[in-house]
Scaffold this motif. Structure first.
Motif, mmCIF file in Angstrom:
data_model
loop_
_atom_site.group_PDB
_atom_site.id
_atom_site.type_symbol
_atom_site.label_atom_id
_atom_site.label_comp_id
_atom_site.label_asym_id
_atom_site.label_seq_id
_atom_site.Cartn_x
_atom_site.Cartn_y
_atom_site.Cartn_z
ATOM 1 N N SER A 24 0.849 -1.187 0.000
ATOM 2 C CA SER A 24 0.000 0.000 0.000
ATOM 3 C C SER A 24 0.884 1.237 0.000
ATOM 4 C CB SER A 24 -0.917 0.008 1.226
ATOM 5 O OG SER A 24 -1.748 -1.139 1.240
ATOM 6 N N CYS A 25 0.499 2.220 -0.790
ATOM 7 C CA CYS A 25 1.279 3.449 -0.936
ATOM 8 C C CYS A 25 0.368 4.658 -0.721
ATOM 9 C CB CYS A 25 1.899 3.551 -2.328
ATOM 10 S SG CYS A 25 2.857 2.117 -2.851
ATOM 11 N N ALA A 26 0.868 5.664 -0.004
ATOM 12 C CA ALA A 26 0.085 6.876 0.220
ATOM 13 C C ALA A 26 0.993 8.095 0.167
ATOM 14 C CB ALA A 26 -0.624 6.811 1.566
ATOM 15 N N PRO A 27 0.765 8.992 -0.795
ATOM 16 C CA PRO A 27 1.524 10.243 -0.818
ATOM 17 C C PRO A 27 1.250 11.067 0.438
ATOM 18 C CG PRO A 27 0.329 9.899 -2.886
ATOM 19 C CD PRO A 27 -0.194 8.897 -1.905
ATOM 20 N N ALA A 28 2.188 11.935 0.780
ATOM 21 C CA ALA A 28 2.032 12.799 1.949
ATOM 22 C C ALA A 28 1.046 13.922 1.655
ATOM 23 C CB ALA A 28 3.385 13.382 2.341
ATOM 24 N N PHE A 29 0.574 14.561 2.711
ATOM 25 C CA PHE A 29 -0.266 15.745 2.568
ATOM 26 C C PHE A 29 0.626 16.981 2.447
ATOM 27 C CE2 PHE A 29 -3.125 12.685 4.418
ATOM 28 C CZ PHE A 29 -4.353 12.984 3.844
ATOM 29 N N LYS A 30 0.183 17.933 1.657
ATOM 30 C CA LYS A 30 0.925 19.188 1.510
ATOM 31 C C LYS A 30 0.627 20.100 2.694
ATOM 32 C CE LYS A 30 1.296 19.620 -3.537
ATOM 33 N NZ LYS A 30 0.878 20.439 -4.707
ATOM 34 N N LEU A 40 -3.111 16.390 -1.400
ATOM 35 C CA LEU A 40 -2.013 15.434 -1.471
ATOM 36 C C LEU A 40 -0.825 15.995 -2.246
ATOM 37 C CD1 LEU A 40 -3.577 11.932 -2.199
ATOM 38 C CD2 LEU A 40 -2.746 12.824 -0.028
ATOM 39 N N ASN A 41 0.356 15.567 -1.825
ATOM 40 C CA ASN A 41 1.584 15.930 -2.536
ATOM 41 C C ASN A 41 1.888 14.829 -3.562
ATOM 42 O OD1 ASN A 41 4.033 17.159 -3.241
ATOM 43 N ND2 ASN A 41 5.156 16.028 -1.679
ATOM 44 N N GLN A 51 3.092 -7.932 -8.042
ATOM 45 C CA GLN A 51 2.625 -7.645 -6.685
ATOM 46 C C GLN A 51 1.394 -6.746 -6.727
ATOM 47 O OE1 GLN A 51 4.658 -8.746 -3.990
ATOM 48 N NE2 GLN A 51 3.098 -8.198 -2.518
ATOM 49 N N GLU A 52 0.402 -7.070 -5.914
ATOM 50 C CA GLU A 52 -0.773 -6.200 -5.819
ATOM 51 C C GLU A 52 -0.398 -4.915 -5.092
ATOM 52 O OE1 GLU A 52 -5.080 -5.941 -3.554
ATOM 53 O OE2 GLU A 52 -4.150 -7.908 -3.874
ATOM 54 N N ILE A 53 -0.687 -3.799 -5.738
ATOM 55 C CA ILE A 53 -0.328 -2.503 -5.168
ATOM 56 C C ILE A 53 -1.577 -1.641 -5.047
ATOM 57 C CG2 ILE A 53 1.064 -0.413 -5.432
ATOM 58 C CD1 ILE A 53 2.953 -2.083 -7.197
ATOM 59 N N THR A 54 -1.842 -1.137 -3.855
ATOM 60 C CA THR A 54 -2.941 -0.198 -3.630
ATOM 61 C C THR A 54 -2.354 1.185 -3.440
ATOM 62 O OG1 THR A 54 -4.284 -1.921 -2.583
ATOM 63 C CG2 THR A 54 -4.913 0.363 -2.177
ATOM 64 N N PHE A 55 -2.855 2.140 -4.186
ATOM 65 C CA PHE A 55 -2.256 3.473 -4.208
ATOM 66 C C PHE A 55 -3.320 4.525 -3.945
ATOM 67 C CE2 PHE A 55 -0.752 7.317 -6.405
ATOM 68 C CZ PHE A 55 0.521 7.434 -5.869
ATOM 69 N N LEU A 56 -3.084 5.370 -2.967
ATOM 70 C CA LEU A 56 -4.000 6.463 -2.651
ATOM 71 C C LEU A 56 -3.806 7.594 -3.649
ATOM 72 C CD1 LEU A 56 -6.083 7.573 -0.577
ATOM 73 C CD2 LEU A 56 -4.144 8.639 0.603
ATOM 74 N N SER A 57 -4.882 8.019 -4.279
ATOM 75 C CA SER A 57 -4.773 9.028 -5.330
ATOM 76 C C SER A 57 -5.936 10.001 -5.254
ATOM 77 C CB SER A 57 -4.750 8.352 -6.705
ATOM 78 O OG SER A 57 -4.672 9.296 -7.740
ATOM 79 N N LYS A 58 -5.656 11.249 -5.521
ATOM 80 C CA LYS A 58 -6.705 12.267 -5.506
ATOM 81 C C LYS A 58 -7.628 12.122 -6.711
ATOM 82 C CE LYS A 58 -7.311 17.110 -4.275
ATOM 83 N NZ LYS A 58 -6.604 18.373 -3.905
ATOM 84 N N MET A 59 -7.031 11.819 -7.836
ATOM 85 C CA MET A 59 -7.803 11.626 -9.068
ATOM 86 C C MET A 59 -7.745 10.157 -9.463
ATOM 87 S SD MET A 59 -8.955 14.638 -9.758
ATOM 88 C CE MET A 59 -9.578 14.366 -11.418
ATOM 89 N N ARG A 114 -5.939 1.866 -7.726
ATOM 90 C CA ARG A 114 -5.987 3.242 -7.218
ATOM 91 C C ARG A 114 -7.242 3.446 -6.369
ATOM 92 N NH1 ARG A 114 -2.498 7.030 -9.290
ATOM 93 N NH2 ARG A 114 -1.148 6.296 -10.996
ATOM 94 N N ILE A 115 -7.037 3.974 -5.171
ATOM 95 C CA ILE A 115 -8.131 4.248 -4.242
ATOM 96 C C ILE A 115 -8.340 5.750 -4.174
ATOM 97 C CG2 ILE A 115 -8.972 4.006 -1.886
ATOM 98 C CD1 ILE A 115 -8.716 1.361 -3.333
ATOM 99 N N ALA A 116 -9.551 6.185 -4.365
ATOM 100 C CA ALA A 116 -9.849 7.625 -4.351
ATOM 101 C C ALA A 116 -9.688 8.192 -2.947
ATOM 102 C CB ALA A 116 -11.267 7.870 -4.857
ATOM 103 N N LEU A 117 -8.951 9.281 -2.847
ATOM 104 C CA LEU A 117 -8.762 9.943 -1.553
ATOM 105 C C LEU A 117 -10.106 10.311 -0.936
ATOM 106 C CD1 LEU A 117 -7.034 11.315 0.616
ATOM 107 C CD2 LEU A 117 -6.919 13.330 -0.854
ATOM 108 N N GLN A 118 -11.043 10.745 -1.752
ATOM 109 C CA GLN A 118 -12.338 11.169 -1.222
ATOM 110 C C GLN A 118 -13.068 10.027 -0.527
ATOM 111 O OE1 GLN A 118 -12.898 14.447 -1.194
ATOM 112 N NE2 GLN A 118 -14.478 13.853 0.264
#
Length: 483
Positions: free
Chosen positions: A350-356, A422-423, A439-447, A458-462
């Motif tokens: 699982s991956c999540a970008p930082a918040f700005k 998100l940054n 590998q299964e990868i889950t990624f937090l994304s704004k869009m 890709r998992i929607a941030l909202q």
């Protein structure tokens, strides 16, 4: 006066820039060094910890008044129940945060002289703050978790201050005293540890902790007391980090880990900067580090620390190696600062970008992050949601100044999550995961477009925000262990 023994290899000294040099005559001009205080007089006793001492039998509920008048409560509903969400082991200290023209010099003798001069004139109480594992406990308590700290707090002005802060934050304290003869022991061995947090004009930090000898600071603690075992048994999570080895012997640290495993308490371990020195330390230290890396349920490291322990530069591959080398390891979490964080399990990444955010001070961000990971672990949140809240709590702490009572408030975390800024750095993340096609990868994304792309989900941030906010907004209503 408090004595400091400082060496080039001391684990208490880190984060100094390579260009720090000659000792300046800074003290007469430093307005924060204004209140000379001698070490207070007090009994030379290991029982001088003014924290709570848990007692049997179960269903025990009472109030204990410490020798300094600080009142604490401990409510034990049943020894069979895990009433404490998070307990921290060791590393309880008072931070003294000072602005200095320049950080301590690199040469050992000059650095020692610097710290001796600094400690000879302690600052006003307004520059004191709770530090060490208090940061984890405070951040976790503010998320609605019930928290306890296990460690030694001296019966002097610094100890009283620390107990007052923890009480106000609804955190219980379990002392580590033993029935031993201390006739020949130095009183310094029983004082509350201090950490000098020095900040230069460029906002770079130096951390200097008191080191009383070549032995751990509290070497007089040789076994886990009944009270400490009770606290571990009643906890869902026991958090340990590398700095615990500066206070407690490797054998005692291992005993705490093994007992937690025995009673079904999950162990979180963050080796921190201390991991490098433990990996090259005494045979006992190396063995203990190896045991923690194998037997902990959750490992938390920065990308630099993961590389140091594995020799692998790629944080994902380093995390996978640590996971596969473990016996009980369920999660390996790698923190990558302003880029974000990753969480590696046997079956997923699982991956999540930082918040700005506008960063004011990074002290305490990692500790706050740990608290939020524990929140997600205990509440069984989706992994990417756990990373999202941890990134938010760490970022919210960075928006303040210092740690302790300055770590993220729940209100600030909620505000930051609502803003959902998100940054995102697609180039960085694409490069990071390009070699993990299977590998299964889950990624937090704004869009999010179409939700997923082959192995990349890709998992929607909202959606994550809509899941997290109701839980966080109800946190103040959740019960906590009273202090």
């Amino acid at each position: 006066m408090h004595q400091f023994t400082i060496s080039l290899h001391s684990p208490f000294l880190h984060s100094f820039p390579s260009h720090a040099h000659s000792l300046l005559s800074i003290f007469p001009s430093n307005p924060r060094l204004i209140l000379p205080i001698s070490s207070p007089n007090r009994p030379h006793s290991p029982f001088a910890c003014a924290g709570i001492q848990l007692s049997l039998p179960c269903h025990y509920s009472t109030s204990l008044s410490s020798p300094n008048g600080v009142l604490h409560n401990w409510k034990l509903r049943s020894l069979g129940l895990k009433n404490i969400d998070v307990a921290t082991l060791g590393n309880l200290c008072v931070d003294i945060v000072l602005s200095v023209p320049e950080l301590p010099p690199r040469l050992p003798e000059a650095r020692k002289a610097y710290m001796e001069q600094l400690s000879a004139s302690p600052p006003d109480k307004q520059y004191w703050e709770a530090g060490g594992n208090c940061n984890v406990a405070i951040a976790a308590s503010r998320l609605g978790l019930s928290c306890a700290t296990i460690g030694h707090v001296g019966n002097e002005i610094y100890g009283n201050f620390l107990l007052d802060v923890l009480r106000d934050e609804k955190i219980s304290v379990v002392g580590m005293s033993e029935d031993i003869d201390v006739t020949d022991s130095s009183s310094i061995s029983y004082e509350t540890l201090l950490c000098w947090v020095l900040v230069d004009p460029l906002q770079r930090h130096g951390f200097c902790r008191a080191d009383f000898s070549d032995e751990p600071a509290f070497s007089w603690v040789s076994k886990l007391s009944t009270e400490v075992k009770t606290a571990i048994k009643q906890s869902k999570v026991l958090f340990c980090n590398g700095y615990g080895f500066d206070e407690l012997s490797p054998s005692l640290m291992v005993s705490a880990l093994d007992y937690a495993v025995e009673v079904g308490t999950s162990v979180f371990f963050d080796p921190g900067p201390r991991g490098r020195s433990l990996s090259t330390g005494t045979p006992e230290e190396q063995k203990a580090l190896h045991h923690f890396l194998k037997m902990s349920d959750v490992l938390l490291l920065t990308s630099d620390e993961a590389e140091s322990l594995t020799g692998i530069e790629d944080p994902l591959l380093a995390g996978q190696k640590l996971l596969m080398s473990g016996i009980r390891t369920k999660w390996v979490i790698v923190k990558m600062g302003s880029k974000g964080s990753i969480l590696v399990t046997v079956s997923s990444i699982s991956c999540a970008p930082a918040f700005k955010v506008d960063v004011i001070d990074t002290v305490g961000c990692g500790d706050s992050f740990v608290a939020a990971i524990a929140y997600g672990f205990i509440h069984n949140l989706p992994l990417v949601n756990t990373l999202a809240i941890a990134n938010a709590v760490g970022a919210a702490t960075a928006m303040g100044c210092g740690a302790g009572r300055n770590v993220a408030t729940l209100e600030k975390v909620i505000e930051l999550i609502r803003a959902s800024n998100l940054n995102e750095d697609d180039e960085f993340w694409n490069e990071l995961v390009k070699n993990l096609d299977s590998q299964e990868i889950t990624f937090l994304s704004k869009m999010v477009i179409n939700g997923s792309n082959n192995h990349l989900n890709r998992i929607a941030l909202q959606k994550v925000v809509s899941d997290l906010l109701p839980k966080l907004e109800s946190a103040p209503l959740e019960g906590k262990v009273a202090s």
